[in-house]
Design a protein around this motif. Sequence first.
Motif, short mmCIF file in Angstrom:
data_model
loop_
_atom_site.label_atom_id
_atom_site.label_comp_id
_atom_site.label_asym_id
_atom_site.label_seq_id
_atom_site.Cartn_x
_atom_site.Cartn_y
_atom_site.Cartn_z
N GLY A 186 -84.68 -5.57 62.54
CA GLY A 186 -86.01 -4.98 62.31
C GLY A 186 -87.13 -5.94 62.52
O GLY A 186 -88.26 -5.65 62.11
N GLY A 187 -86.86 -7.09 63.11
CA GLY A 187 -87.92 -8.05 63.31
C GLY A 187 -88.87 -7.65 64.41
O GLY A 187 -88.66 -6.66 65.13
N VAL A 188 -89.91 -8.50 64.42
CA VAL A 188 -90.91 -8.27 65.48
C VAL A 188 -91.09 -9.59 66.19
O VAL A 188 -91.53 -10.58 65.56
CB VAL A 188 -92.24 -7.78 64.91
N PRO A 189 -90.76 -9.67 67.43
CA PRO A 189 -90.08 -8.61 68.22
C PRO A 189 -88.62 -8.46 67.78
O PRO A 189 -88.04 -9.37 67.21
CB PRO A 189 -90.19 -9.13 69.65
N THR A 190 -88.08 -7.32 68.10
CA THR A 190 -86.70 -7.03 67.71
C THR A 190 -85.73 -7.88 68.54
O THR A 190 -86.00 -8.23 69.68
CB THR A 190 -86.39 -5.55 67.90
N ARG A 191 -84.61 -8.15 67.92
CA ARG A 191 -83.51 -8.85 68.60
C ARG A 191 -82.27 -7.96 68.52
O ARG A 191 -82.12 -7.17 67.57
CB ARG A 191 -83.23 -10.20 67.98
N THR A 192 -81.41 -8.06 69.58
CA THR A 192 -80.21 -7.21 69.67
C THR A 192 -78.97 -8.06 69.95
O THR A 192 -79.05 -9.17 70.47
CB THR A 192 -80.36 -6.16 70.80
N GLY A 193 -77.84 -7.45 69.64
CA GLY A 193 -76.53 -8.02 69.98
C GLY A 193 -75.59 -6.91 70.42
O GLY A 193 -75.70 -5.77 69.94
N THR A 194 -74.70 -7.19 71.31
CA THR A 194 -73.81 -6.15 71.87
C THR A 194 -72.35 -6.55 71.72
O THR A 194 -72.01 -7.73 71.60
CB THR A 194 -74.11 -5.92 73.36
N ALA A 195 -71.52 -5.52 71.79
CA ALA A 195 -70.06 -5.69 71.78
C ALA A 195 -69.47 -4.61 72.68
O ALA A 195 -70.00 -3.49 72.78
CB ALA A 195 -69.51 -5.59 70.37
N SER A 196 -68.33 -4.91 73.35
CA SER A 196 -67.65 -3.95 74.22
C SER A 196 -66.61 -3.21 73.44
O SER A 196 -65.85 -3.81 72.65
CB SER A 196 -67.00 -4.68 75.40
N ILE A 197 -66.56 -1.92 73.71
CA ILE A 197 -65.55 -1.08 73.08
C ILE A 197 -64.67 -0.54 74.21
O ILE A 197 -65.17 0.17 75.11
CB ILE A 197 -66.16 0.07 72.29
N ILE A 198 -63.40 -0.88 74.21
CA ILE A 198 -62.46 -0.40 75.23
C ILE A 198 -61.55 0.61 74.57
O ILE A 198 -60.74 0.26 73.69
CB ILE A 198 -61.64 -1.54 75.83
N VAL A 199 -61.71 1.84 74.99
CA VAL A 199 -60.92 2.92 74.43
C VAL A 199 -59.81 3.25 75.43
O VAL A 199 -60.09 3.70 76.55
CB VAL A 199 -61.78 4.15 74.14
N ARG A 200 -58.57 3.03 75.07
CA ARG A 200 -57.42 3.38 75.92
C ARG A 200 -56.86 4.68 75.42
O ARG A 200 -56.42 4.78 74.27
CB ARG A 200 -56.39 2.27 75.88
N VAL A 201 -56.84 5.65 76.32
CA VAL A 201 -56.36 6.98 75.96
C VAL A 201 -54.85 6.99 76.03
O VAL A 201 -54.28 6.67 77.08
CB VAL A 201 -56.97 8.05 76.88
N LEU A 202 -54.26 7.33 74.93
CA LEU A 202 -52.79 7.37 74.87
C LEU A 202 -52.30 8.68 75.45
O LEU A 202 -52.87 9.75 75.19
CB LEU A 202 -52.31 7.19 73.43
N ASP A 203 -51.20 8.55 76.33
CA ASP A 203 -50.69 9.70 77.06
C ASP A 203 -49.80 10.55 76.20
O ASP A 203 -49.05 10.05 75.35
CB ASP A 203 -49.92 9.22 78.29
N VAL A 204 -49.83 11.84 76.52
CA VAL A 204 -48.85 12.82 76.02
C VAL A 204 -48.31 13.55 77.23
O VAL A 204 -48.97 13.63 78.27
CB VAL A 204 -49.48 13.80 75.01
N ASN A 205 -47.08 13.99 77.19
CA ASN A 205 -46.42 14.62 78.34
C ASN A 205 -46.96 16.03 78.53
O ASN A 205 -46.31 17.03 78.22
CB ASN A 205 -44.91 14.63 78.12
N ASP A 206 -48.10 16.07 79.16
CA ASP A 206 -48.75 17.36 79.38
C ASP A 206 -48.88 17.70 80.85
O ASP A 206 -49.54 18.67 81.22
CB ASP A 206 -50.12 17.37 78.72
N ASN A 207 -48.27 16.87 81.75
CA ASN A 207 -48.33 17.13 83.19
C ASN A 207 -46.92 17.10 83.77
O ASN A 207 -46.16 16.15 83.52
CB ASN A 207 -49.17 16.06 83.90
N ALA A 208 -46.62 18.12 84.57
CA ALA A 208 -45.32 18.17 85.26
C ALA A 208 -45.42 17.37 86.57
O ALA A 208 -46.47 17.37 87.22
CB ALA A 208 -44.93 19.61 85.55
#
Length: 813
Positions: A219-241
């Motif tokens: 909330g400072g002036v000027p504002t400062r930011t920080g970032t982080a990466s989110i890696i979402v790996r989708v887990l498979d289910v046998n839904d394709n022939a």
Amino acid sequence: MAEPVKRLCRTGYVFLFLCLFATWSVVLSVTPYSVPEEMEEGSVVANLAADLGLEVKTLKTRRMRVDVVANKKYLDINKDTGELYILERIDREFLCPSKTSSHCMLKLDATIENPVRMFNIEVEITDINDNAPHFRRGTMHLDISESSPVGERFSLNNAVDPDVGTNSVKNYHLSASENFAIEIQTGRDGSKFADLILKKALDREQRAVHNLILTAVDGGVPTRTGTASIIVRVLDVNDNAPSFDKDQYVVDVMENSPIGSLVIKLNATDLDEGSNSDMTYAYSLYTSERTQMMFKLNPENGEIRVKEMINYEDLKMYEMEVIVSDKGPTSLSGQCRVTIQVTDMNDNHPEISIKSFQSPVKENVATDTVIAVVSVSDKDSGDNGQVDLHIPENMPFKLRESSDNYYELVVSEPLDREKVPEYEITFTVTDRGSPPLSDNETMTLELLDVNDNVPQFSQSFYTIRVMENNAPSSLLSSLTAFDPDLHENQYLVYFIIEKEIANTSMSMLFSINPENGNLYALKTFDYEIEKEFLFHIEARDSGSPPLSSNVTVHIIVVDQNDNAPVIVSPWRAHGSVVEEKIPRSTDKGSLVAKVIALDTDSVHNSRITYQFLQVTDASLFSLDQYNGEIRTMRMFSYKDSRHHRLVVVAKDNGEPALSATVTIKLLTVETDVKAYSDMTEMPLEYDIFSDINLYLVIGLASVSFLLLITILVTIVLKCQKPKPSKSAPPSRNSVISERNSTIADSTLVSNDAYWYSLFLAETRKGKLVVRQPVPKGSRYIVSSIPRGTGLSETSDSAASTLQASTTSSNSSK
């Protein structure tokens, strides 16, 4: 002043109360200050001297100092101005790392002497937004099943900010995503954190990984930011022939492909992963056992390979159905159809079949006659099954297509067994594949002989020389003919074609062996009588009908030196001695006499040479060895003898040489010799005729000759009477024989030299000239006869003619 008090207190416990009272009086009060962190060194915080009521001038003398309690000396006092200034940059987050209190105080003690006074100073370090939020882990990994329900919440690590108050983390932002959102939460300590919310169902097959960015904002002036990466790996289910990229595959495979060669690799795909995407391939129940025997399907990778040798001629197409299944908990499967078309390979040789073949055949077989019938075939297809049939070039045959894949071999040119007795006919069939294959079949055609060739002699004209005086039945030559036909057509018989010469048949003179053609002489030949024979010999084969040919044979009788020379001049009336008279005044080089000898043998053997056998005076006479002329080498002298004897030998050129001699007696006289004798030339020419015409011509010629002689003699005797002529003056250039001659149709008087010139003239005409005496006087008859006629016959003929002339002369008188 505090120092004396302390000393006073140490003096004893008596004055304890007084000490406590004095200390309280020295420390007067607490002075508060506030300064932001991170100020530059040397920055003035406050005028401490003024705030404490101290004179600036006394600060040095009173030795004023500032001490920081339990910390580094961040602040100090300027004794010249009394100002409190920043000695070292202050970091509030370092100085007060704990965020339990929002205030960060720096305590100072200011001391001054004379009197001693102590002041408590508190400096509050205020926070500035000098730190950006940051996450303890820069990357966060989340595993979320693609079957997770919408709205499910997933916790995320919060961001931290060393700053406090409004300068700390106030908010979070998530990068754009259609599947995820965040919800901000506030902890009991006032910290902010975010939860990840699934707002749309996941599909791993569409997107297996989602990469998100989480941003923390203070909330400072000027504002400062920080970032982080989110890696979402989708887990498979046998839904394709699993599925193939095609429902139907058509593939070509070459026949005779090596076992194990790859036909096709089926590529099935399963959008799932892990065991859900592991697949196995198998033939369905609709695939025939024969197809499964010919091709091997790899269950792991879907490769179809050749299992057995493929033959296009057995089966041209194979069909199969392949099923692919995954290994998920609930197995799913897919299928496709594969059609394998076998491509023909030119692996079958064309075949030849001889349906009929006629051998042997006669060599005079007519053209277009069918000799053989041939069929061809090829098990391959297309161009590989199209075939062409050939026979060698330069053969008198040709192929004629009679029907589909059937050919006739026919005669295209006349045949001749004598040139080619048999033919090796090679039938070659070639297909039109690449590379082409071929096959061949060889047949032997034998030709039968027909009697179509006449016997042939090696020469069209035979000249055979036979030596005279040959032995009867001697072999003259072998006249062999050749007949290229076979068997009885080539068996030859030889004949002499009958021909009569002078009433004599050729078969009485010659004979020929009918089997081998050997020619024999049946009698002994005499060159002086018979010089040549000309007749024909025939050779006849034994064919039906027989053929024959004949050849001309020329028999030449070769002369032998079997006749000795005969001296015809000078004439010797009795014995071999000739007497001659010559003047002693004869000049040098004058012709004394001339010896002429004749030889009835052939030219070679009859070549005469002359030489002295005896001579009285070799310096007086010379003899020309070729023409027989005897000439004086010098003039006679008074010392020379009147009588001279010259013996001359005439020798022929035969082997061995034969010869004849004549003796000439010369008498030298002082007076001239009168010459009155006449000479009559009676040319008697006998031509050689053949057969009966010879006798007719001889008879007519004899009668005419006798009549002519009788008339001439009568006229001469009546019209002229011989008168003695005056003696000629002596001449040094000529020698006149006592027996001069007179030519019948001329009045020229000649000596032996003239006789010799007459002899040469007649000899050039191919005649022999002979001088013979007339019985009643010194006259001579000059007879010219054809050269080659026997001397004995000529002498007889001349004698009879002379006798007739003499008789006629006597009667006229």
